[in-house]
Structure formats: C-alpha cells, structure tokens
Design an enzyme around this catalytic site. Structure first.
Site, PDB file in Angstrom:
ATOM      1  N   PRO A   1     -21.564  67.775  72.007  1.00  0.00           N
ATOM      2  CA  PRO A   1     -21.879  67.611  70.601  1.00  0.00           C
ATOM      3  C   PRO A   1     -21.772  66.165  69.978  1.00  0.00           C
ATOM      4  O   PRO A   1     -20.603  65.978  69.818  1.00  0.00           O
ATOM      5  CB  PRO A   1     -21.112  68.518  69.836  1.00  0.00           C
ATOM      6  CG  PRO A   1     -19.920  68.897  70.584  1.00  0.00           C
ATOM      7  CD  PRO A   1     -20.167  68.584  72.016  1.00  0.00           C
TER       8      PRO A   1
ATOM      9  N   ASP B   1     -18.309  61.802  70.088  1.00  0.00           N
ATOM     10  CA  ASP B   1     -17.834  63.300  70.625  1.00  0.00           C
ATOM     11  C   ASP B   1     -17.439  64.175  69.579  1.00  0.00           C
ATOM     12  O   ASP B   1     -16.302  64.058  69.346  1.00  0.00           O
ATOM     13  CB  ASP B   1     -17.270  63.318  71.820  1.00  0.00           C
ATOM     14  CG  ASP B   1     -17.237  64.478  72.728  1.00  0.00           C
ATOM     15  OD1 ASP B   1     -17.361  65.682  72.009  1.00  0.00           O
ATOM     16  OD2 ASP B   1     -16.801  64.882  73.822  1.00  0.00           O
ATOM     17  N   HIS B   2     -18.180  64.908  69.093  1.00  0.00           N
ATOM     18  CA  HIS B   2     -17.756  65.667  67.771  1.00  0.00           C
ATOM     19  C   HIS B   2     -16.662  66.747  68.051  1.00  0.00           C
ATOM     20  O   HIS B   2     -16.167  67.580  67.384  1.00  0.00           O
ATOM     21  CB  HIS B   2     -18.914  66.511  66.973  1.00  0.00           C
ATOM     22  CG  HIS B   2     -18.730  66.143  65.569  1.00  0.00           C
ATOM     23  ND1 HIS B   2     -17.463  66.038  64.881  1.00  0.00           N
ATOM     24  CD2 HIS B   2     -19.405  66.934  64.517  1.00  0.00           C
ATOM     25  CE1 HIS B   2     -17.630  66.160  63.455  1.00  0.00           C
ATOM     26  NE2 HIS B   2     -18.852  66.794  63.430  1.00  0.00           N
ATOM     27  N   ARG B   3     -16.276  67.029  69.379  1.00  0.00           N
ATOM     28  CA  ARG B   3     -15.484  68.130  69.721  1.00  0.00           C
ATOM     29  C   ARG B   3     -14.116  67.600  69.603  1.00  0.00           C
ATOM     30  O   ARG B   3     -12.994  68.304  69.167  1.00  0.00           O
ATOM     31  CB  ARG B   3     -15.421  68.209  71.338  1.00  0.00           C
ATOM     32  CG  ARG B   3     -16.718  69.045  71.951  1.00  0.00           C
ATOM     33  CD  ARG B   3     -16.620  69.136  73.316  1.00  0.00           C
ATOM     34  NE  ARG B   3     -16.683  67.976  73.889  1.00  0.00           N
ATOM     35  CZ  ARG B   3     -16.450  67.719  75.332  1.00  0.00           C
ATOM     36  NH1 ARG B   3     -16.608  68.841  76.041  1.00  0.00           N
ATOM     37  NH2 ARG B   3     -16.609  66.637  75.978  1.00  0.00           N
TER      38      ARG B   3
END
Length: 454
Positions: free
Chosen positions: A248, A424-426
């Site tokens: 994401p 990386d939105h994780r």
C-alpha cells in the site's frame, strides 16, 4: 580433440542468461579471453570470454536462446600445444636444465554490464527500481545451427572488440550490418563509415517519423511492430507489478528552497572540475537523505518476508537511479551516511563512469536501503515513484525552477526544488514520512549544516 566451452558462473543467484549476440563463427580461430558471445541476465549484459585458444568447430547456441549456467556454448579444437585448460602430467624424468612453462591463467569472468548510458546532465540521473533474480529459465538448445544468424544485408556478423561494440552501442549501430573494410574483424572506423553511409541514405529520403523497433506485423486495425521484451525489461515489469500490487503506497509532495545550496554549488564547482569531478546538486541531496535516515530508522527499514516483522537497517546504502538504453538500473552508494560531500561526489562520478562503460558488477546493484529517483533530467516536477522492494520508501526529485517567494516579507526570486516521497503505508505513517522529509528539507535549505555533518 574438440572440447565444449560452457557458460560460466555469472553471479550470485543468477542461473541463466539470454544470448544477445554471437561474436564468432564456426571455423574462426580464437585466442584466450577473446569474447565469444554476449549474454543478458536479469541485471546486466556481459561478454563471455574464451578460456582457451583454438578453432571453433561448432556453435551450440543461437541469438535469442536462453541458456543455463554450465550449458555448452560451442565446441572448440584446442590450438596445437595448448593444454585445453587441463594440467598435463609431468614426465617421470626431466633434464635438469629444462623447466616447465606454466600456462597463463585465464581471467576470471567479470560480472559487468555492457549497458551504456547517455552522458549525465548537470544535475540529473533518471529513475529505476532494482530488478530481482528471476526463476530458473529453461534452456532452448539449437544444436543444428553452426553459424550465427545473418544480418539484414545477408552477411554473418564479424568479430569486434569491446571498444568497437561500445562505440556501436553509443551510436545505435547493429554490428551485424557493418562490413569490415579488411579482414574479419570490425574496427571503430568501420562503424563510423557505416554511420556516415546510413546518415547519407536517410538524408536522401523524405522523413516519415520515427520507425519503432521490432518485427513488422499487423492486427485487425492495421500495421504494427512486435518486439520481445529484454530480460531486464521483463524483470522490471515483474517487480513493478509485485511492488504496486502488494505494497500500500502513498505519496507526499513538497518543495524546498535551495537558493543557498545552489550558490555554494556554483562557488565550488570549479574546484571540483579541476579534480575531474562534476559537482551537481545530487551529492548534497544524497548526504541530506543519508543523514536524515539515521534520525528516522523506520524509513531505513524493510518488512520481513513473513510480513510480521520490521527489519531496521543499521547501515545506510543509497540506490541512485540511472536510465540506460536497456532499462533502469540502480547502482548503490554504500555507507552514504559516513561519507562527506566530496567523497559522495567522487564516488557518484565513478559510478556514472562504470555505468557508462559497462564495468560495474551485479553486486553493485544490491543491498540498497533507500532509493533516489531524479526526474529532473527530463524536465519533470512531481511524480509518484514506485517503491523498490524490500525498501519502504523512495524519493523522487524534480527539476528545480525559479519562483517568486516571500522572504522576510519581501518578494524575491528563489530556486525551488520539488520533492515527492512514496512510502510503504504498512509501516510508515504519513506523519513519519512528513517528519523525515522536513529534516531532508532543513539540510537542503541550510547546506552549512550538511557541510558540518559527520
């Protein structure tokens, strides 16, 4: 007695390669270390030299074949007196005055890329994502073909040295279409004569636009051309799809005033030029990012393959995107946080030279923790770069432009650099990405802090 020359080890995790060109023909006499074929792997193009001298008896591969490491390339009959790479048993008794003459060892196979890049612009090196190794490829043997494929004008390609092939790539010349003026080897002058003749022919006809590469074909709507993706391009495509479909990704956009940085750069560039180094804004950007990464370890991390761990890197290796004719490459500048701006400038110049001459090793493309993509080389401003797994962020820098800005309530022309960071939105939240980028901006806006950074 004929022996087989096999494809040697090409590098860690590389199990096969595609045959780009065949540089010898059946009946040719070759010397030790003479290039036999050119092979393209997932990350580089490299020549395969002969480990021994002799006469080529039979070619066992064709252009376009995919061959595994250890697969036979051709059969060769060793030259008279050659040892075929095997130690000869010593006689039981030798005269005291006679000493054996050891055969010179063949060079180890270099892991180099033959991909050439255009001369680097003032500030810019365009973008990339580092390819990953591909699954083991299937060999496509062509045992019945004993000569290379003929060129468009009907003659087989002649032998050419590395310097000649490099010149041909720089000029966009297919060596299979070049006829040597004398002998069987193509010279640099032969390439230049071919270019002049081609230019003269093109000038005599009316231009109809750029003809795309590939083989002529047609679909239901009209004429088309089809070109097989290179090994490198296929790898990039897989990586881009994997990155975009599994991570994401979110992008923040920002600007930084680099007027003072540009003043320092211009004041210093002559000093660097006298040492053979072209000083651009990139070394300052690399140093700013490397210094900020030490303060924001989450941006210098990766996610484990299982997806349940964050791996914080205690080293800072910056990948710098380079646009080449064969695809996008990311050489890695190691321990960038420990280097001064002069060191970074010199190493970047060396990296550019290696990329231009095709002399960097595959290992030089591995181990990055953060990537910089420079869109400014082609005049862009903002974009949404795609993360280079397993990294968790990538920063794209656009072309700086002069804009009117208020400074202490006075309107002044200021040089503004556009920045785009994808993360990386994780594991990286928007606030964490913004704080990291703010630190990068502070270093760029106040370059004195960078010059004093350890």
């Amino acid at each position: 007695m004929a022996t087989q020359i096999k494809l040697p080890h090409l590098g860690e995790k590389i199990e096969s390669g595609d045959v780009l060109s065949i540089l010898v023909a059946a009946g040719d006499t070759v010397t030790v270390d003479q290039d036999l074929i050119e092979v393209e792997t997932d990350k580089a193009t490299m020549p395969i030299p002969s480990p021994e001298a002799g006469k080529v008896i039979k070619l066992l591969v064709s252009e376009g074949d995919t061959i595994e490491v250890g697969a036979p390339i051709l059969e060769i009959e060793a030259a008279e007196g050659a040892s075929n790479g095997k130690p000869s048993p010593e006689p039981a008794e030798k005269p005291a005055e006679e000493k054996p003459k050891p055969r010179a060892e063949a060079k180890s196979q270099p892991e180099t890329s033959e991909a050439a890049i255009p001369p680097a612009p003032t500030d810019d090196v365009p973008a990339i994502v580092e390819p990953e190794p591909t699954p083991k490829a299937v060999v496509k043997p062509s045992p019945t073909k004993e000569i290379p494929a003929t060129a468009g004008d009907g003659h087989a390609p002649s032998a050419a040295g590395p310097a000649v092939r490099r010149l041909a790539r720089e000029l966009g010349v297919d060596l299979r279409r070049v006829r040597p003026a004398s002998g069987s080897r193509i010279t640099e002058e032969d390439v230049r004569v071919h270019v002049r003749a081609s230019n003269a022919q093109a000038a005599s006809s009316v231009s109809q636009g750029v003809t795309p590469p590939g083989t002529p074909d047609s679909d239901s709507h009209g004429a088309v051309r089809r070109e097989k993706m290179s090994r490198l391009r296929q790898t990039i495509a897989r990586n881009m799809f994997a990155s975009y479909s599994t991570i994401p990704q979110l992008t923040n956009f920002d600007d930084v005033d680099v007027t003072e940085l540009e003043r320092i750069r211009k004041d210093s560039k002559d000093d660097y030029a006298s040492q053979g180094v072209k000083l651009t804004s990139m070394p300052f950007l690399v140093k700013a990012i490397a210094t900020a990464l030490r303060q924001h370890p989450i941006v210098n991390a990766s996610v484990s393959e299982s997806g349940d761990e964050i791996i914080y890197k205690e080293y800072v290796n910056i990948g710098i995107a380079v646009d080449t004719e064969k695809g996008l490459i990311v050489p890695v500048l190691r321990d960038a946080d420990r280097k001064s701006i002069p060191q970074i400038a010199r190493e970047m110049a060396a990296m550019a030279t290696a990329a231009r001459e095709g002399t960097f090793a595959i290992e030089d493309l591995r181990g990055g923790t953060f990537t910089i993509s420079n869109l400014g080389a082609v005049g862009g401003t903002y974009s949404t770069p795609i993360i280079n797994p397993p990294e968790v962020a990538i920063l794209l820098v656009g072309r700086s432009r002069t804009l009117p800005m208020y400074v202490k309530e006075q309107l002044e022309p200021r040089l503004i650099m556009p920045l785009s960071i994808t993360y990386d939105h994780r594991v990286v939240d928007g606030a964490a990405a913004a704080r990291f980028l703010n630190d990068v901006k502070r270093y760029l806006a106040n370059p004195g802090r960078l010059l004093l950074a350890p």
